[in-house]
Every structure is written in C-alpha cells, then in structure tokens.
Design an enzyme around this catalytic site. Structure first.
Site, PDB file in Angstrom:
ATOM      1  N   GLU A  67       0.812  -1.226   0.000  1.00  0.00           N
ATOM      2  CA  GLU A  67       0.000   0.000   0.000  1.00  0.00           C
ATOM      3  C   GLU A  67       0.848   1.281   0.000  1.00  0.00           C
ATOM      4  OE1 GLU A  67      -4.215  -0.550   1.676  1.00  0.00           O
ATOM      5  OE2 GLU A  67      -2.865  -0.994   3.339  1.00  0.00           O
ATOM      6  N   HIS A  96      -0.509   5.732   7.309  1.00  0.00           N
ATOM      7  CA  HIS A  96      -1.661   4.896   6.980  1.00  0.00           C
ATOM      8  C   HIS A  96      -1.714   3.779   8.014  1.00  0.00           C
ATOM      9  CE1 HIS A  96      -4.550   2.257   5.279  1.00  0.00           C
ATOM     10  NE2 HIS A  96      -3.654   1.303   5.092  1.00  0.00           N
ATOM     11  N   HIS A 155      -4.604   0.963  10.498  1.00  0.00           N
ATOM     12  CA  HIS A 155      -5.900   0.275  10.592  1.00  0.00           C
ATOM     13  C   HIS A 155      -6.456   0.318  12.017  1.00  0.00           C
ATOM     14  CE1 HIS A 155      -3.571  -2.163   7.387  1.00  0.00           C
ATOM     15  NE2 HIS A 155      -4.212  -1.192   6.792  1.00  0.00           N
ATOM     16  N   HIS A 175     -11.501  -0.384   6.461  1.00  0.00           N
ATOM     17  CA  HIS A 175     -10.076  -0.609   6.277  1.00  0.00           C
ATOM     18  C   HIS A 175      -9.216   0.156   7.299  1.00  0.00           C
ATOM     19  CE1 HIS A 175      -6.522  -0.215   3.159  1.00  0.00           C
ATOM     20  NE2 HIS A 175      -6.121  -0.594   4.342  1.00  0.00           N
TER      21      HIS A 175
HETATM   22 ZN   LIG Z   1      -4.114  -0.673   4.825  1.00  0.00          ZN
END
Ligand SMILES: [Zn+2]
Length: 255
Positions: free
Chosen positions: A77, A96, A98, A167
């Site tokens: 990602e 980023h 979760h 996500h």
């Molecule tokens: Zn992710």
C-alpha cells in the site's frame, strides 16, 4: 549527523512510536517527504513498524516506486503515500493505519468522526470517508495502485485525515511530529466519541472556533510538542536516537 541522517532517524522513531501507541501493529506505515527533493519520500520496506531500523528505509518516487534498485519487498500500500504527496505539496509526512477504534466511523454513516477532545482538534472539522467500492467495485479493499491512491487523495482533499471504509485511515501533515501526534490522538478521539454515544443524548463536538484557536496556538517544534515526542520516543525505547531541532539536551542522554 547530516540533516538527512536526522530525517531517517526521526522516521525510525516515528515507526516505533506508532507501534508502541497501538496505532499500527504488524501492518500500517509512516513516511516522510525528502526534505530536499519534493518528488521523493522515505518509507520502510515491508516490515512491521516496531521492527524498522535505519537500513530498512527506502527512498520512493511519486509513483510509489523505489528510486534505487531494490530487491527487498515493499509495502503493498505504498501508493497511498505517493498519491497524497503528489496531490498535496504542503504535506511533509503521511501515516496509513488500521487502528480499530476509528473503524466504526468508516462504516456507520449516521455518525461522522469529528473532534470531541482537545487533543483531537488537529484531525480537523471534516474527516471524509473514502469508499474504494465507489469507483473500483469489488476489490481486496487495499490500495494497490496509483489510480486508487489518487482517488483516495482526491477524497482527502485539503483535510488532515480521511477514513477508508472497512479498512483504516490516512493522515497527512506538514511535519513528521504532527502526523504522529495526530495519528496517536485520532483513535483516542474516536474512542471518546464512541463512549459518549453509549452514554446517550446530544454529542457536543469541538466548535470551529475551538479548532481554530488550537491550531493558532500550535507550533511543530514548541516545548509542548517536543515534550510529547520525547516522552513517546523514550517509552518506545528510542531515547538514544532523539535529536532536538534546536540542538538542546535530550533528557536521559549522556552529554
Ligand atoms: Zn491498509
């Protein structure tokens, strides 16, 4: 140490802090734009953030590709970072992750995630939700190419955080210290809001005036911000890697 050495060390510290504070686990990542070349950014190779060392940091371009020949696996990602840096020249650092506490707000349309506690003010008044299915239909829900990353960056717009439906989130700031701080307080703000919802009744969000007042009083390398960075870094076992931007003494380091 050169300024680039400091950048790499700070990025390692950021990885460890986010792991220690449960923002990331085996997955999730943090990057920093190259201070001298806005078309490049630094991000670890594919590795749990808690385990990242200086040698794991890889220079990427704005298509999410490694600048030098790289045999090690990279994050699937990594495009999230490339897409945001390409769309937002003001952004110097991206996370980023979760984090579990924010996930309900990407799924339940009735309750938007907004700042409710003082330390949550930096997420900004608007936290848009990006749904990968809107443009890309049935996917594995991960951002695995530049098309998807550009669409996410478009949804983020000029905001500091975008939730990613089912996500996680992407956050962006003008410095590493700010993006870490925001990403640590984002799940805490979400938790406070979830608990307040359980108590029932009207929810009192921070007002736009309160958010503005907190932004006005904020400086990325003030004593107050450094206090949090030094605390988190020490808690994460990185005290020895700290460099004060003003060259001052770091608590607990030998002079
Ligand atoms: Zn992710």
């Amino acid at each position: 140490m050169s300024s680039l050495d400091t950048v790499i060390s700070d990025l390692v510290i950021a990885n460890r802090i986010l792991a220690k504070e449960d923002v990331v686990d085996a997955y999730g990542h943090v990057s920093m734009r190259h201070p001298d070349n806005p078309k490049r950014f630094f991000l670890s190779r594919s590795l749990a953030p808690e385990l990242v060392e200086r040698d794991d940091i890889v220079e990427h371009d704005l298509e999410g590709l490694p600048v030098k020949d790289e045999k090690r696996s990279l994050y699937l990602e990594r495009f999230i970072h490339a897409g945001i840096y390409a769309a937002r020249p003001d952004v110097m650092a991206v996370v980023h992750a979760h984090a579990e506490d924010i996930l309900p707000f990407g799924i339940a349309k009735a309750t938007p995630l907004k700042p409710v506690i003082h330390s949550g003010s930096f997420i900004g008044a608007e936290v848009p939700v990006w749904d990968i299915a809107d443009r890309f239909g049935d996917t594995n829900v991960l951002v695995t190419n530049m098309d998807q990353a550009r669409d996410l960056a478009k949804c983020l717009g000029g905001n500091n955080v975008a939730l990613m439906r089912g996500h996680g989130f992407a956050s962006a700031a003008r410095s590493l210290i700010e993006v870490v701080r925001m990403s640590v307080y984002l799940p805490r703000n979400a938790r406070a809001l979830l608990r307040a919802k359980q108590l029932g009744g009207e929810i009192k969000y921070l007002s736009q005036g309160e958010i503005d007042a907190r932004n006005r009083g904020y400086s990325p390398y003030s004593t107050e911000t450094w206090r949090a960075w030094e605390f988190w870094a020490t808690k994460a076992g990185c005290n020895h890697m700290l460099t004060r931007p003003d060259g001052g003494h770091v608590h607990g380091q030998k002079k």
